[in-house]
Design an enzyme around this catalytic site. Structure first.
Site, PDB file in Angstrom:
ATOM      1  CE  LYS A 265      -6.103   1.977  -0.358  1.00 32.98           C
ATOM      2  NZ  LYS A 265      -6.477   2.072   1.006  1.00 32.98           N
TER       3      LYS A 265
ATOM      4  CE  LYS B  42      -3.478   2.435   2.686  1.00 31.82           C
ATOM      5  NZ  LYS B  42      -4.474   2.370   3.755  1.00 31.82           N
TER       6      LYS B  42
HETATM    7  C1  PBG Z   1      -7.051   3.285   5.731  1.00 34.20           C
HETATM    8  C2  PBG Z   1      -7.518   3.270   4.330  1.00 34.20           C
HETATM    9  C3  PBG Z   1      -7.411   4.280   3.375  1.00 34.20           C
HETATM   10  C4  PBG Z   1      -8.019   3.802   2.215  1.00 34.20           C
HETATM   11  C5  PBG Z   1      -8.497   2.517   2.490  1.00 34.20           C
HETATM   12  N1  PBG Z   1      -8.157   2.200   3.792  1.00 34.20           N
HETATM   13  C6  PBG Z   1      -6.894   5.667   3.512  1.00 34.20           C
HETATM   14  C7  PBG Z   1      -5.471   5.920   3.753  1.00 34.20           C
HETATM   15  O1  PBG Z   1      -4.635   5.030   3.826  1.00 34.20           O
HETATM   16  O2  PBG Z   1      -5.174   7.094   3.922  1.00 34.20           O
HETATM   17  C8  PBG Z   1      -8.129   4.564   0.934  1.00 34.20           C
HETATM   18  C9  PBG Z   1      -9.169   4.083  -0.022  1.00 34.20           C
HETATM   19  C10 PBG Z   1      -9.461   5.020  -1.140  1.00 34.20           C
HETATM   20  O3  PBG Z   1      -8.774   6.030  -1.361  1.00 34.20           O
HETATM   21  O4  PBG Z   1     -10.423   4.749  -1.861  1.00 34.20           O
HETATM   22  N2  PBG Z   1      -8.023   2.877   6.647  1.00 34.20           N
END
Ligand code: PBG
Length: 329
Positions: free
Chosen positions: A254, A199
């Site tokens: 992601k 991520k």
């Molecule tokens: C963290 C989380 C995020 C997203 C999914 N889980 C935000 C981040 O890491 O700041 C982002 C998902 C998206 O942008 O659609 N709980």
């Protein structure tokens, strides 16, 4: 044949729609798609998310309806995010049995049960007043190991509420192992883990932070999420391998569209299903351009989903899941 003209003509197989369909190799099935849903505590009407036209913060009631629509469209799963009314330093609402995500999971179990896969994002940023994904030290750093204890407890609360798959998204070291052993010790050995393994610290999450009301109040997430310019595919593969060693059942990359190279490398390397998250900024970008008449929205949606599948993801999390699933029938 006249000299100088090509004998080999790939275009022969593109001449009619039927020829193209015959030789097509990439397909997206409704069951490959997972719909992210936001459940907000303390609202009586669903609230639109300004930066994500078409996406709502749901009441418990509207959430059930959205879930039923998704399931009837054939969507493969739902992933739930909670937006609590009260936030604090330790994200207490995240593992409260009466917290919004646990209540919403209970509703979805009653409404759609085993007809779909119920997943829950497992993190703290939606629940902390500081907006970070974990516990903070006195100096304001994210404390990895104190956070693991919270994640373990949140996993058990989500499992008790009926989740099929927990999806830890905080990028703490050792999070999958901590969650696996907590679930097993509490008798939830059957609950699976979809790890957000690779991520990236991405600006594409911007609109999500409106939807989940979780923008960090200071600093950013660069000390825990991966650097887009970091050690590249090797770093992603290392994170994925650690999660597999710790017991991840599904791994995730992601965002999706800007990281197709990572998806492709991870897909070639792992023996488990690979998920990719088409995140909020990817959604917002297309919706905004389409609203201006600058893109053919429907074709772009299907083209991006096809590209993510072609790169090697077997599961795609997308805010267009219900709509795309309907179109794919
Ligand atoms: C963290 C989380 C995020 C997203 C999914 N889980 C935000 C981040 O890491 O700041 C982002 C998902 C998206 O942008 O659609 N709980």
């Amino acid at each position: 044949m006249a000299a100088g003209f090509p004998a080999v003509r790939p275009r022969r197989l593109r001449r009619t729609a039927a020829l193209r369909r015959l030789v097509a190799q990439t397909s997206v099935r409704p069951a490959d798609l997972v719909l992210p849903l936001f459940a907000k505590e303390g609202i009586s009407e669903p609230q639109p998310v300004a930066s994500m036209p078409g996406v709502l913060q749901h009441t418990r009631d509207s959430l059930r309806k959205a879930a039923v629509e998704a399931v009837s469209a054939g969507v493969g799963g739902l992933i739930l995010f909670g937006v609590p009314a009260v936030k604090d330093a330790r994200g207490s609402a995240a593992d409260d049995p009466a917290g919004i995500v646990q209540l919403a999971l209970g509703d979805l179990v009653a409404e759609v049960g085993d007809e779909t896969v119920l997943m829950a994002d497992l993190c703290m940023d939606e629940y902390t007043d500081h907006g970070h994904c974990g516990m903070l030290t006195l100096s304001g750093q994210v404390d990895n190991d104190a956070t693991l204890e919270r994640y373990a407890s949140i996993a058990v609360a989500q499992a008790a509420a009926g989740v099929h798959v927990v999806a830890p998204s905080g990028m703490m070291d050792g999070q999958v192992a901590a969650i696996r052993s907590a679930l097993d010790a509490a008798g939830f050995g059957e609950v699976a883990i979809c790890a957000y393994s690779a991520k990236y610290a991405s600006a594409f999450y911007g609109p999500f932070r409106d939807a989940a009301e979780c923008a960090p109040q200071f600093g950013d997430r660069a000390s825990y999420q991966q650097d887009p310019a970091g050690a590249g595919e090797a770093e992603a593969l290392r994170e994925v391998q650690l999660d597999l060693d710790e017991g991840a059942d599904i791994v995730m990359v992601k965002p999706a569209l800007a990281y197709l190279d990572v998806i492709s490398r991870v897909a070639a390397a792992v023996p488990v299903p690979l998920a990719a998250y088409q995140v909020s900024g990817e959604y917002a970008m297309v919706e905004a351009a389409a609203a201006n008449g600058w893109l053919d929205r429907d074709r772009v949606i299907m083209e991006t989903l096809t590209a993510i599948r072609r790169a090697g993801a077997s599961i795609i999390l997308t805010y267009w899941a219900t709509e795309a699933a309907r179109r794919l029938h």
